[in-house]
Design a protein around this motif. Structure first.
Motif, PDB file in Angstrom:
ATOM      1  N   PRO A 109      -3.289 -19.780   0.704  1.00 22.75           N
ATOM      2  CA  PRO A 109      -2.480 -18.704   1.010  1.00 22.75           C
ATOM      3  C   PRO A 109      -2.285 -18.052  -0.746  1.00 22.75           C
ATOM      4  N   THR A 110      -2.313 -16.850  -0.605  1.00 20.80           N
ATOM      5  CA  THR A 110      -1.993 -16.029  -1.762  1.00 20.80           C
ATOM      6  C   THR A 110      -0.726 -15.214  -1.653  1.00 20.80           C
ATOM      7  N   PRO A 111      -0.048 -14.772  -2.568  1.00 20.86           N
ATOM      8  CA  PRO A 111       1.200 -14.120  -2.672  1.00 20.86           C
ATOM      9  C   PRO A 111       0.996 -12.596  -2.115  1.00 20.86           C
ATOM     10  N   LEU A 112      -0.356 -12.267  -1.624  1.00 24.14           N
ATOM     11  CA  LEU A 112      -0.843 -10.788  -1.077  1.00 24.14           C
ATOM     12  C   LEU A 112      -0.554 -11.034   0.268  1.00 24.14           C
ATOM     13  N   THR A 113      -0.541  -9.692   0.728  1.00 23.16           N
ATOM     14  CA  THR A 113      -0.512  -9.241   2.359  1.00 23.16           C
ATOM     15  C   THR A 113      -1.854  -8.437   2.626  1.00 23.16           C
ATOM     16  N   LEU A 114      -2.180  -8.048   3.848  1.00 28.25           N
ATOM     17  CA  LEU A 114      -3.075  -7.159   4.049  1.00 28.25           C
ATOM     18  C   LEU A 114      -3.064  -5.709   3.570  1.00 28.25           C
ATOM     19  N   SER A 115      -1.700  -5.548   3.145  1.00 21.74           N
ATOM     20  CA  SER A 115      -1.606  -3.999   2.566  1.00 21.74           C
ATOM     21  C   SER A 115      -1.932  -3.812   1.331  1.00 21.74           C
ATOM     22  N   ASP A 116      -1.966  -4.995   0.570  1.00 24.62           N
ATOM     23  CA  ASP A 116      -2.535  -5.163  -0.820  1.00 24.62           C
ATOM     24  C   ASP A 116      -3.915  -4.581  -1.102  1.00 24.62           C
ATOM     25  N   PRO A 117      -4.949  -5.500  -0.327  1.00 25.70           N
ATOM     26  CA  PRO A 117      -6.319  -4.740  -0.620  1.00 25.70           C
ATOM     27  C   PRO A 117      -6.673  -3.584  -0.017  1.00 25.70           C
ATOM     28  N   VAL A 118      -5.909  -2.977   1.242  1.00 22.04           N
ATOM     29  CA  VAL A 118      -5.812  -1.717   1.663  1.00 22.04           C
ATOM     30  C   VAL A 118      -5.520  -0.701   0.558  1.00 22.04           C
ATOM     31  N   ALA A 119      -4.342  -1.122   0.058  1.00 24.33           N
ATOM     32  CA  ALA A 119      -4.007  -0.002  -0.934  1.00 24.33           C
ATOM     33  C   ALA A 119      -4.778   0.028  -2.283  1.00 24.33           C
ATOM     34  N   ILE A 120      -5.347  -1.156  -2.641  1.00 20.03           N
ATOM     35  CA  ILE A 120      -6.369  -1.229  -3.461  1.00 20.03           C
ATOM     36  C   ILE A 120      -7.419  -0.411  -3.465  1.00 20.03           C
ATOM     37  N   VAL A 121      -8.092  -0.482  -2.331  1.00 22.12           N
ATOM     38  CA  VAL A 121      -9.241   0.214  -2.039  1.00 22.12           C
ATOM     39  C   VAL A 121      -8.842   1.662  -1.964  1.00 22.12           C
ATOM     40  N   LEU A 122      -7.844   2.004  -1.395  1.00 19.47           N
ATOM     41  CA  LEU A 122      -7.610   3.508  -1.540  1.00 19.47           C
ATOM     42  C   LEU A 122      -7.055   3.875  -3.021  1.00 19.47           C
ATOM     43  N   VAL A 123      -6.824   3.330  -3.771  1.00 15.24           N
ATOM     44  CA  VAL A 123      -6.442   3.772  -5.068  1.00 15.24           C
ATOM     45  C   VAL A 123      -7.748   3.588  -6.224  1.00 15.24           C
ATOM     46  N   ILE A 124      -8.487   2.698  -5.897  1.00 14.77           N
ATOM     47  CA  ILE A 124      -9.950   2.785  -6.521  1.00 14.77           C
ATOM     48  C   ILE A 124     -10.829   4.057  -6.154  1.00 14.77           C
TER      49      ILE A 124
END
Length: 182
Positions: A109-124
């Motif tokens: 388990p990571t400290p991240l949720t599904l929203s984190d990679p979604v946000a990163i893809v949008l920011v990149i």
């Protein structure tokens, strides 16, 4: 006491904090991710071009007449702003999710949720498109006119923006893990 928060997903920690605190964490994380990205940029052939072009846009000068201090100021300000954008996207995605599902990588388990990679893809995507398609063509001067340089700068910027995103995904949970709340 930060120990109880360290095991929670970032979204759960952030949800318990006021927006001002989350945005402050995002600014610091954006600065840290920018510092990490700068290391990667220094290793790329045209890696230092984006900060100079961004500073040229901000200060109304040509990239060749921008000082290193101005380029660094534009670079770090953009990185901190991107951190804030990340936090706002995470908050928005988390507000529509009924349950923030914790991400598991390699069975851990990571400290991240599904929203984190979604946000990163949008920011990149935002960072890349904003610079490569809007700022660079308008303020890149002769650099933009040379097709080979243009291609290399855009490729280097995509690599740099991706490094920034991965760094942000690392720095944000670390900051929350050590945040003195509770």
């Amino acid at each position: 006491m930060s120990a109880p928060f360290a095991s929670l997903p970032v979204a759960h920690i952030a949800a318990a904090l006021p927006l001002e605190v989350r945005l402050a964490v995002a600014v610091v994380a954006g600065f840290g991710a920018t510092a990490i990205m700068t290391i990667a940029m220094d290793a790329l052939p045209e890696g230092d071009v984006p900060p100079y072009v961004a500073a040229a846009a901000l200060f109304g000068r040509s990239p060749g007449s921008v000082t290193k201090r101005q380029a660094d100021a534009a670079h770090y300000a953009a990185g901190m702003l991107a951190g804030v954008i990340y936090e706002l996207v995470v908050s928005g995605v988390d507000s529509v999710q009924t349950v923030a599902q914790r991400l598991v990588l390699f069975g851990t388990p990571t400290p991240l949720t599904l929203s984190d990679p979604v946000a990163i893809v949008l920011v990149i995507t935002f960072l890349y498109v904003f610079f490569a398609r809007l700022v660079f063509p308008r303020f890149g001067d002769r650099l933009f006119e040379d097709a080979d340089v243009r291609r290399t700068v855009r490729r280097d910027w995509l690599v740099s923006a991706t490094v920034y995103g991965v760094a942000l995904l690392t720095v944000v949970p670390l900051l929350y893990a050590f945040l003195p709340v509770g």
